[in-house]
Design an enzyme around this catalytic site. Structure first.
Site, mmCIF file in Angstrom:
data_model
loop_
_atom_site.group_PDB
_atom_site.id
_atom_site.type_symbol
_atom_site.label_atom_id
_atom_site.label_comp_id
_atom_site.label_asym_id
_atom_site.label_seq_id
_atom_site.Cartn_x
_atom_site.Cartn_y
_atom_site.Cartn_z
ATOM 1 N N ASP A 192 -4.218 5.543 6.350
ATOM 2 C CA ASP A 192 -4.755 6.726 7.011
ATOM 3 C C ASP A 192 -5.702 6.244 8.128
ATOM 4 O O ASP A 192 -5.230 5.861 9.195
ATOM 5 C CB ASP A 192 -5.462 7.537 5.900
ATOM 6 N N ARG A 199 0.669 12.401 -8.964
ATOM 7 C CA ARG A 199 1.255 11.074 -8.724
ATOM 8 C C ARG A 199 2.673 10.955 -9.279
ATOM 9 O O ARG A 199 3.431 10.073 -8.895
ATOM 10 C CB ARG A 199 0.406 9.976 -9.383
ATOM 11 N N PHE A 205 -2.481 16.313 4.569
ATOM 12 C CA PHE A 205 -2.693 15.803 3.216
ATOM 13 C C PHE A 205 -1.420 15.927 2.382
ATOM 14 O O PHE A 205 -0.810 16.988 2.324
ATOM 15 C CB PHE A 205 -3.850 16.533 2.527
ATOM 16 N N GLU A 227 0.843 -1.203 0.000
ATOM 17 C CA GLU A 227 0.000 0.000 0.000
ATOM 18 C C GLU A 227 0.874 1.247 0.000
ATOM 19 O O GLU A 227 2.002 1.226 0.479
ATOM 20 C CB GLU A 227 -0.888 0.011 1.266
ATOM 21 N N ASP A 228 0.327 2.338 -0.521
ATOM 22 C CA ASP A 228 1.043 3.611 -0.499
ATOM 23 C C ASP A 228 0.941 4.267 0.871
ATOM 24 O O ASP A 228 1.927 4.712 1.440
ATOM 25 C CB ASP A 228 0.518 4.562 -1.591
HETATM 26 P P1 IMP Z 1 -7.780 4.883 4.659
HETATM 27 O O1 IMP Z 1 -8.815 3.889 4.220
HETATM 28 O O2 IMP Z 1 -8.392 6.025 5.419
HETATM 29 O O3 IMP Z 1 -6.636 4.245 5.407
HETATM 30 O O4 IMP Z 1 -7.219 5.603 3.378
HETATM 31 C C1 IMP Z 1 -6.402 4.974 2.486
HETATM 32 C C2 IMP Z 1 -6.429 5.654 1.131
HETATM 33 O O5 IMP Z 1 -6.758 7.045 1.213
HETATM 34 C C3 IMP Z 1 -5.050 5.602 0.529
HETATM 35 O O6 IMP Z 1 -4.859 4.412 -0.189
HETATM 36 C C4 IMP Z 1 -5.028 6.833 -0.326
HETATM 37 O O7 IMP Z 1 -5.572 6.540 -1.593
HETATM 38 C C5 IMP Z 1 -5.930 7.809 0.369
HETATM 39 N N1 IMP Z 1 -5.164 8.781 1.188
HETATM 40 C C6 IMP Z 1 -5.073 8.835 2.545
HETATM 41 N N2 IMP Z 1 -4.329 9.871 2.946
HETATM 42 C C7 IMP Z 1 -3.915 10.501 1.810
HETATM 43 C C8 IMP Z 1 -3.092 11.666 1.565
HETATM 44 O O8 IMP Z 1 -2.574 12.342 2.461
HETATM 45 N N3 IMP Z 1 -2.899 11.988 0.252
HETATM 46 C C9 IMP Z 1 -3.429 11.288 -0.779
HETATM 47 N N4 IMP Z 1 -4.203 10.196 -0.591
HETATM 48 C C10 IMP Z 1 -4.453 9.809 0.692
HETATM 49 MG MG MG Z 2 -4.301 4.047 -2.271
#
Ligand code: IMP
Ligand code: MG
Length: 177
Positions: A106, A168, A155, A102-103
């Protein structure tokens, strides 16, 4: 570039390319050590993970295969409104060692969902590698096995991560200014 503008927002450099590459190298050496003598199937979550995946895999010295999947953007299953479908996983992962790439994690909602779906397919080992982790935003209990860098709850864009689809392509990571 120290500053960039994407759509309505200004961003400044937060993590340089060399900081990112050091984090990638740390994650790769942990995975190489943990799976020494074993085979691994990497499952990369598109779109955000494409750069991390490319750099990470170049430093993996195990017998490795890679599969790219997407998480559907619409709510799927009839039983639960927020179960999102994994698209593109053609491999049979039962009895295989799997590392999800995963990138960023959050809230953890996305990765928990993915882990649940893959666990149901009975892999031998199932680990998660995320380049970035926002501990202040994380809502889940599940431990993330490999984290490149912990970052504040702000962000960011770049190195695969986007703002409305843009940003990206940068080799550095930028934070909203
Ligand atoms: P989560 O489900 O809240 O953990 O969010 C995961 C997804 O939200 C990641 O795979 C990203 O696509 C997106 N995301 C979360 N934080 C950021 C950020 O700071 N910048 C860009 N994309 C984000
Ligand atoms: Mg993602």
């Amino acid at each position: 570039m120290d500053k960039i503008k994407i759509l309505d927002k200004e961003f400044r450099v937060s993590l340089s390319s060399s900081t990112i590459q050091q984090a990638v190298a740390r994650v790769a050496s942990q995975i190489n050590a943990d799976f020494s003598g074993e085979e691994v199937l990497f499952i990369s979550i598109l779109n955000g993970s494409f750069m991390f995946t490319a750099d990470l895999l170049k430093q993996i010295n195990l017998p490795a295969r890679i599969s790219f999947v997407k998480v559907s953007s619409y709510a799927g299953a009839a039983t639960s409104g927020n179960v999102k479908e994994l698209i593109g996983l053609n491999e049979d992962i039962s009895g295989k060692n799997v590392v999800i790439i995963e990138d960023i994690i959050d809230t953890g909602i996305t990765i928990e969902n993915i882990v649940k779906q893959l666990k149901a397919k009975n892999p031998a080992k199932l680990k998660v590698a995320s380049l970035l982790f926002k501990p202040e935003a994380y809502l889940k209990e599940m431990k993330i096995d490999y984290v490149g860098l912990e970052i504040p709850n702000l962000f960011i864009v770049g190195y695969g991560l986007d703002y409305d689809g843009y940003g990206r392509n940068f080799e550095d990571i930028y934070v909203v200014d």
